[in-house]
Write a protein that holds these residues in place. Structure first.
Motif, mmCIF file in Angstrom:
data_model
loop_
_atom_site.group_PDB
_atom_site.id
_atom_site.type_symbol
_atom_site.label_atom_id
_atom_site.label_comp_id
_atom_site.label_asym_id
_atom_site.label_seq_id
_atom_site.Cartn_x
_atom_site.Cartn_y
_atom_site.Cartn_z
ATOM 1 N N GLU A 55 30.342 18.312 -5.765
ATOM 2 C CA GLU A 55 30.785 17.322 -4.790
ATOM 3 C C GLU A 55 29.604 16.402 -4.547
ATOM 4 O O GLU A 55 28.520 16.851 -4.161
ATOM 5 C CB GLU A 55 31.218 18.002 -3.493
ATOM 6 N N ASN A 134 33.611 15.724 -7.969
ATOM 7 C CA ASN A 134 34.377 15.210 -6.844
ATOM 8 C C ASN A 134 33.497 14.149 -6.187
ATOM 9 O O ASN A 134 32.448 14.469 -5.622
ATOM 10 C CB ASN A 134 34.692 16.350 -5.869
ATOM 11 N N CYS A 162 37.421 13.504 -9.762
ATOM 12 C CA CYS A 162 38.315 13.284 -8.629
ATOM 13 C C CYS A 162 37.605 12.314 -7.695
ATOM 14 O O CYS A 162 36.455 12.555 -7.314
ATOM 15 C CB CYS A 162 38.606 14.604 -7.921
ATOM 16 N N TYR A 184 41.595 12.658 -4.010
ATOM 17 C CA TYR A 184 41.752 13.546 -2.867
ATOM 18 C C TYR A 184 42.167 12.744 -1.640
ATOM 19 O O TYR A 184 41.913 11.545 -1.531
ATOM 20 C CB TYR A 184 40.494 14.364 -2.610
ATOM 21 N N ASP A 214 41.130 18.047 0.254
ATOM 22 C CA ASP A 214 39.783 18.481 0.643
ATOM 23 C C ASP A 214 39.742 18.507 2.163
ATOM 24 O O ASP A 214 39.752 17.447 2.807
ATOM 25 C CB ASP A 214 38.727 17.506 0.113
#
Length: 276
Positions: A55, A134, A162, A184, A214
């Protein structure tokens, strides 16, 4: 534990990102309790620990480069006030991205002055060609969305990324720019779905077209990720990833609940909980 639910057939472009079975270990900013956040040092360690995804946060420099950095102001992380947006890439490259990092509550700063710098997104995409990312587009700026899309397309990375943002307008802006990327839920869209789930309502009135939820485990006194919410999203074919969870007991409880991924600053602990 449940596996990641595949998106519906009309979301085929995002299927590749979600094809990895869950539950996922997602290293928050690369695992910011173990190494300087959003740096190659942190990402390398997360990969070594078996992270399924990183992330990360991105911003755009004054001369249009996309770099990996979280804060609005650079002071906390680099010791120098200012912003990424007001600096050129060359100026950002002179910042010490490990200046503020401490693994022991401030007793030591082991990587200060060791040449750890703010990486570009292009570097990260090239360094980890098989890893899922992410990506959180921090400011609500069209120029950032466009630059981010160019970098992802240039790397041929749409099927392993993502994208999204806290800001709903930015999240919507990214959709036509990156049709092959998973997305997301941004804040307001996620809130709509969570409130519908908690009240037992259907999701018809909430934004659609997103692929991953998320969510924070809790917001104040409200337990956001609970059986009703997990059931709601799984009913829509949307996996639930929970942030930012660093306690092993809490990790175990969430996995027992059936979440599909945990976002953590302690990928070492989550790896152990997952039996890796």
């Amino acid at each position: 534990m449940t596996a990641l639910s595949p998106p519906s057939p009309d979301r085929a472009p995002a299927r590749a990102y979600l094809s990895r079975p869950g539950p996922w270990l997602v290293a928050h900013r690369g695992g910011s309790a173990l190494a300087p956040e959003n740096t190659l040092v942190a990402f390398d360690r997360a990969v070594a620990l078996g992270a399924d995804a990183l992330e990360i946060d991105v911003r755009r420099t004054a001369d249009g480069a996309v770099v990996v950095f979280h804060d609005d102001d650079t002071a906390r992380l680099t010791g120098v006030p200012g912003t990424i947006e007001a600096r050129t890439l060359e100026e950002v490259g002179r910042l010490d991205a490990a200046f503020g990092f401490t693994p022991d509550g401030g007793a030591t700063r082991p990587l200060r002055g060791k040449g750890v710098r703010v990486p570009t997104l292009a570097e990260v995409l090239a360094r980890y060609p098989g890893l899922r990312l992410n990506i959180d587009a921090k400011p609500d700026e069209a120029a950032l969305a466009e630059a981010l899309a160019r970098e992802i397309r240039a790397a041929g990375a749409e099927d392993r990324v993502c994208v999204g943002s806290f800001f709903d307008a930015q999240a919507e802006r990214l959709a036509p720019l990156l049709p092959g990327c998973a997305r997301y839920l941004p804040e307001q869209a996620a809130t709509c779905h969570v409130m519908a789930a908690l009240s037992g309502q259907a999701a018809e009135g909430c934004p659609s077209g997103y692929d991953v939820a998320d969510l924070p485990h809790r917001m104040g006194e409200i337990e956001v990720v609970c059986p009703k919410v997990v059931e709601h999203f799984h009913g829509l074919g949307i996996p639930v990833h929970v942030w930012t969870v660093d306690d092993p007991v809490e990790m175990g409880e969430l996995l027992a609940l059936g979440v599909d991924g945990i976002v953590t600053d302690r990928p070492d602990l989550l790896a152990r909980v997952l039996g890796r």
